[in-house]
Scaffold this motif. Sequence first.
Motif, PDB file in Angstrom:
ATOM      1  N   PRO A 120      12.441   0.101 -18.102  1.00  0.00           N
ATOM      2  CA  PRO A 120      12.089  -1.098 -17.329  1.00  0.00           C
ATOM      3  C   PRO A 120      13.328  -1.937 -17.031  1.00  0.00           C
ATOM      4  O   PRO A 120      14.261  -2.022 -17.839  1.00  0.00           O
ATOM      5  CB  PRO A 120      11.113  -1.832 -18.243  1.00  0.00           C
ATOM      6  N   THR A 123      13.257  -8.099 -13.096  1.00  0.00           N
ATOM      7  CA  THR A 123      13.640  -8.683 -11.819  1.00  0.00           C
ATOM      8  C   THR A 123      13.589 -10.213 -11.877  1.00  0.00           C
ATOM      9  O   THR A 123      14.118 -10.871 -10.988  1.00  0.00           O
ATOM     10  CB  THR A 123      12.714  -8.184 -10.697  1.00  0.00           C
ATOM     11  N   VAL A 127       8.877 -10.598 -15.000  1.00  0.00           N
ATOM     12  CA  VAL A 127       8.470  -9.513 -14.104  1.00  0.00           C
ATOM     13  C   VAL A 127       9.491  -8.394 -14.237  1.00  0.00           C
ATOM     14  O   VAL A 127      10.701  -8.648 -14.298  1.00  0.00           O
ATOM     15  CB  VAL A 127       8.383  -9.989 -12.634  1.00  0.00           C
ATOM     16  N   PHE A 128       9.014  -7.151 -14.263  1.00  0.00           N
ATOM     17  CA  PHE A 128       9.930  -6.007 -14.363  1.00  0.00           C
ATOM     18  C   PHE A 128       9.420  -4.881 -13.483  1.00  0.00           C
ATOM     19  O   PHE A 128       8.247  -4.850 -13.072  1.00  0.00           O
ATOM     20  CB  PHE A 128      10.066  -5.538 -15.814  1.00  0.00           C
ATOM     21  N   GLU A 129      10.311  -3.946 -13.215  1.00  0.00           N
ATOM     22  CA  GLU A 129       9.978  -2.742 -12.472  1.00  0.00           C
ATOM     23  C   GLU A 129      10.275  -1.534 -13.334  1.00  0.00           C
ATOM     24  O   GLU A 129      11.279  -1.514 -14.070  1.00  0.00           O
ATOM     25  CB  GLU A 129      10.785  -2.664 -11.171  1.00  0.00           C
ATOM     26  N   ALA A 130       9.393  -0.526 -13.254  1.00  0.00           N
ATOM     27  CA  ALA A 130       9.584   0.710 -14.022  1.00  0.00           C
ATOM     28  C   ALA A 130       8.743   1.799 -13.401  1.00  0.00           C
ATOM     29  O   ALA A 130       7.558   1.588 -13.098  1.00  0.00           O
ATOM     30  CB  ALA A 130       9.192   0.505 -15.491  1.00  0.00           C
ATOM     31  N   GLY A 132       8.527   3.033 -10.492  1.00  0.00           N
ATOM     32  CA  GLY A 132       7.943   2.731  -9.205  1.00  0.00           C
ATOM     33  C   GLY A 132       6.852   1.682  -9.244  1.00  0.00           C
ATOM     34  O   GLY A 132       6.188   1.452  -8.229  1.00  0.00           O
ATOM     35  N   ARG A 133       6.653   1.019 -10.362  1.00  0.00           N
ATOM     36  CA  ARG A 133       5.607   0.003 -10.484  1.00  0.00           C
ATOM     37  C   ARG A 133       6.242  -1.353 -10.766  1.00  0.00           C
ATOM     38  O   ARG A 133       7.292  -1.441 -11.400  1.00  0.00           O
ATOM     39  CB  ARG A 133       4.633   0.353 -11.603  1.00  0.00           C
ATOM     40  N   THR A 134       5.596  -2.391 -10.272  1.00  0.00           N
ATOM     41  CA  THR A 134       6.027  -3.766 -10.520  1.00  0.00           C
ATOM     42  C   THR A 134       4.943  -4.450 -11.340  1.00  0.00           C
ATOM     43  O   THR A 134       3.777  -4.506 -10.918  1.00  0.00           O
ATOM     44  CB  THR A 134       6.244  -4.520  -9.199  1.00  0.00           C
ATOM     45  N   ASP A 184       0.507   1.692  -9.022  1.00  0.00           N
ATOM     46  CA  ASP A 184       1.776   1.915  -8.314  1.00  0.00           C
ATOM     47  C   ASP A 184       1.702   1.443  -6.873  1.00  0.00           C
ATOM     48  O   ASP A 184       2.720   1.440  -6.179  1.00  0.00           O
ATOM     49  CB  ASP A 184       2.137   3.397  -8.360  1.00  0.00           C
ATOM     50  N   ALA A 187       1.931  -4.893  -6.970  1.00  0.00           N
ATOM     51  CA  ALA A 187       2.321  -5.584  -8.198  1.00  0.00           C
ATOM     52  C   ALA A 187       1.066  -6.078  -8.909  1.00  0.00           C
ATOM     53  O   ALA A 187       0.093  -6.502  -8.275  1.00  0.00           O
ATOM     54  CB  ALA A 187       3.238  -6.754  -7.869  1.00  0.00           C
TER      55      ALA A 187
END
Length: 236
Positions: A120, A123, A127-130, A132-134, A184, A187
């Motif tokens: 992860p 951002t 909030v994080f992205e991993a 391809g998912r937010t 995916d 968000a």
Amino acid sequence: MSQANPPGRPLLASALGGLGLLAGMVLIAEGGRRLPPDPPSIAPAQGADHLKAASHAPLHDARPGRSARKVAADLIAPPPLDPSGIERTEPRPPLGELGLAPRPKTPMPRDWRETLLFRPVATSSAVFEAMGRTVAISGTVDIDPDRTCTFDNTDWSCGQRARAAFNAWLRGRALKCFLPPDADRFAIAAPCALGKQDVGAWLVSNGWAMAAPTGIYGKAEMAARNARMGIFGPPQ
């Protein structure tokens, strides 16, 4: 020809005659007092009912001039109260958090599943992205990276510092989140954990995110404010 009497029978007859004479003398000495009559017999059909009624009869003192009395009535019985003089007061506060009812847990939808999200990257502060998912951490209010905070008349970039603190804590480790099957595509706010640590609780208690008004981290934010941690403290 008549049979002869046994030799011991005249002695027995004379003894019985003496006992009868002695009993008669006792009755004369008592002035002719009559013996009490025998108790009436109870018919077999009524015997059980008679005994049952006798067992439930109240006990009383049969002696003349005797009656039941109350023992320490003022000490045992409560004093009479006037309902009009009773006033209901407010309940006292609980002695500690153990006396408070636990907050009911929001049931998760049945199709949501516990999902591991690897590597992860934060951002913003919550909030994080991993993969391809937010994902936004549920129960928190994100701190925008462009936000500035003021402490003792000093402005500092608290939003960027909060995002950096979240990334440093993650260190690329996998987060375990409850997500729907199609997460995916957009968000989503979801509860997440890093090992056994609740991510939202860590962010709010360290002052890197604020508690949502309807969330469960209100006390954690108050503790962070009082301790001047994260965005509530001096520049870091």
